[in-house]
Design a protein around this motif. Structure first.
Motif, PDB file in Angstrom:
ATOM      1  N   THR A   1      11.040  -1.336   9.552  1.00 17.12           N
ATOM      2  CA  THR A   1       9.888  -1.459   8.664  1.00 17.12           C
ATOM      3  C   THR A   1       9.327  -2.876   8.656  1.00 17.12           C
ATOM      4  N   ALA A   2      10.107  -3.844   9.122  1.00 16.79           N
ATOM      5  CA  ALA A   2       9.682  -5.254   9.198  1.00 16.79           C
ATOM      6  C   ALA A   2       9.325  -5.840   7.840  1.00 16.79           C
ATOM      7  N   GLY A   3       9.919  -5.295   6.812  1.00 19.87           N
ATOM      8  CA  GLY A   3       9.736  -5.859   5.485  1.00 19.87           C
ATOM      9  C   GLY A   3      11.014  -6.557   5.064  1.00 19.87           C
ATOM     10  N   GLN A   4      10.971  -7.861   4.897  1.00 21.04           N
ATOM     11  CA  GLN A   4      12.170  -8.609   4.526  1.00 21.04           C
ATOM     12  C   GLN A   4      12.793  -8.016   3.272  1.00 21.04           C
ATOM     13  N   GLY A   5      11.974  -7.638   2.314  1.00 24.46           N
ATOM     14  CA  GLY A   5      12.459  -7.091   1.057  1.00 24.46           C
ATOM     15  C   GLY A   5      12.899  -5.638   1.132  1.00 24.46           C
ATOM     16  N   ASP A   6      12.754  -4.997   2.300  1.00 21.94           N
ATOM     17  CA  ASP A   6      13.160  -3.596   2.450  1.00 21.94           C
ATOM     18  C   ASP A   6      14.664  -3.441   2.645  1.00 21.94           C
TER      19      ASP A   6
ATOM     20  N   SER B 260      13.165   5.144  11.476  1.00 16.49           N
ATOM     21  CA  SER B 260      12.934   3.755  11.104  1.00 16.49           C
ATOM     22  C   SER B 260      14.037   3.183  10.214  1.00 16.49           C
ATOM     23  N   ASN B 261      14.375   1.947  10.495  1.00 17.65           N
ATOM     24  CA  ASN B 261      15.393   1.215   9.739  1.00 17.65           C
ATOM     25  C   ASN B 261      14.716   0.284   8.750  1.00 17.65           C
ATOM     26  N   LEU B 262      15.119   0.380   7.491  1.00 17.90           N
ATOM     27  CA  LEU B 262      14.557  -0.467   6.448  1.00 17.90           C
ATOM     28  C   LEU B 262      15.042  -1.901   6.650  1.00 17.90           C
ATOM     29  N   GLY B 263      14.139  -2.812   6.918  1.00 23.21           N
ATOM     30  CA  GLY B 263      14.502  -4.205   7.085  1.00 23.21           C
ATOM     31  C   GLY B 263      13.792  -4.875   8.233  1.00 23.21           C
ATOM     32  N   TYR B 264      14.219  -6.099   8.507  1.00 28.09           N
ATOM     33  CA  TYR B 264      13.569  -7.003   9.460  1.00 28.09           C
ATOM     34  C   TYR B 264      14.637  -7.509  10.424  1.00 28.09           C
TER      35      TYR B 264
END
Length: 167
Positions: free
Chosen positions: A12-17, A86-90
């Motif tokens: 997801t490319a969301g640091q906060g994910d 998809s993997n949650l995170g960055y």
């Protein structure tokens, strides 16, 4: 979709994910869905399944749990015969979040379960005009850093793990 030939791995490319919590993961998935619907204008989240670092699995696009149907996603720029996982995170610089063993195992098990009979994790061929494995990263389909170098470096192991879970 009339056929299903590709499992495309994302992040997801969301640091906060990034989270190990099941409940927090649900909230993060809802945030991804809201972004895909409210900003991108899609009818639902683009991914079929999402995974957090605790190894929790979340249904993304509605209908993805139905093993007898293949619903098109909005995740790889082609979406002709692929499912998005998809993997949650960055998973690359500057954050380099950890791709955990629990997360990897959940990803492998879900792909192994969801892909059709006769599908092989180690196949390859042309998809969207590119040479793309039957289990590959988003970066092979479209010019992107997704799913991040940490996951990209483990794609061979993910293929092996998925194949072992199919037998």
């Amino acid at each position: 979709m009339s056929s299903l030939t590709r499992a495309i791995v994302h992040h997801t490319a969301g640091q906060g994910d990034y989270t190990t919590s099941y409940e927090t993961g649900k909230s993060k998935c809802r945030g991804v869905q809201n972004y895909h619907m409210d900003v991108n204008g899609w009818c639902d989240v683009g991914y079929h399944f999402l995974f957090n670092s605790g190894g929790h699995v979340y249904e993304g696009r509605v209908g993805s749990l139905n093993a007898s149907s293949w619903y098109s996603g909005a995740h790889d720029g082609c979406n002709a015969s692929s499912m998005g996982f998809s993997n949650l995170g960055y998973y690359h610089t500057p954050y380099n979040q950890s791709f955990t063993a629990a997360q990897k195992s959940a990803l492998e098990a879900t792909i192994a379960w969801r892909m059709p009979s006769g599908w092989s994790a180690s196949g390859s061929g042309t998809y969207c005009g590119n040479s793309v494995g039957t289990l590959d990263g988003h970066y092979k389909v479209k010019a992107t850093a997704c799913p991040g170098t940490i996951i990209i470096n483990q794609l061979g192991s993910i293929r092996s793990g998925t194949a072992s879970k199919r037998s």
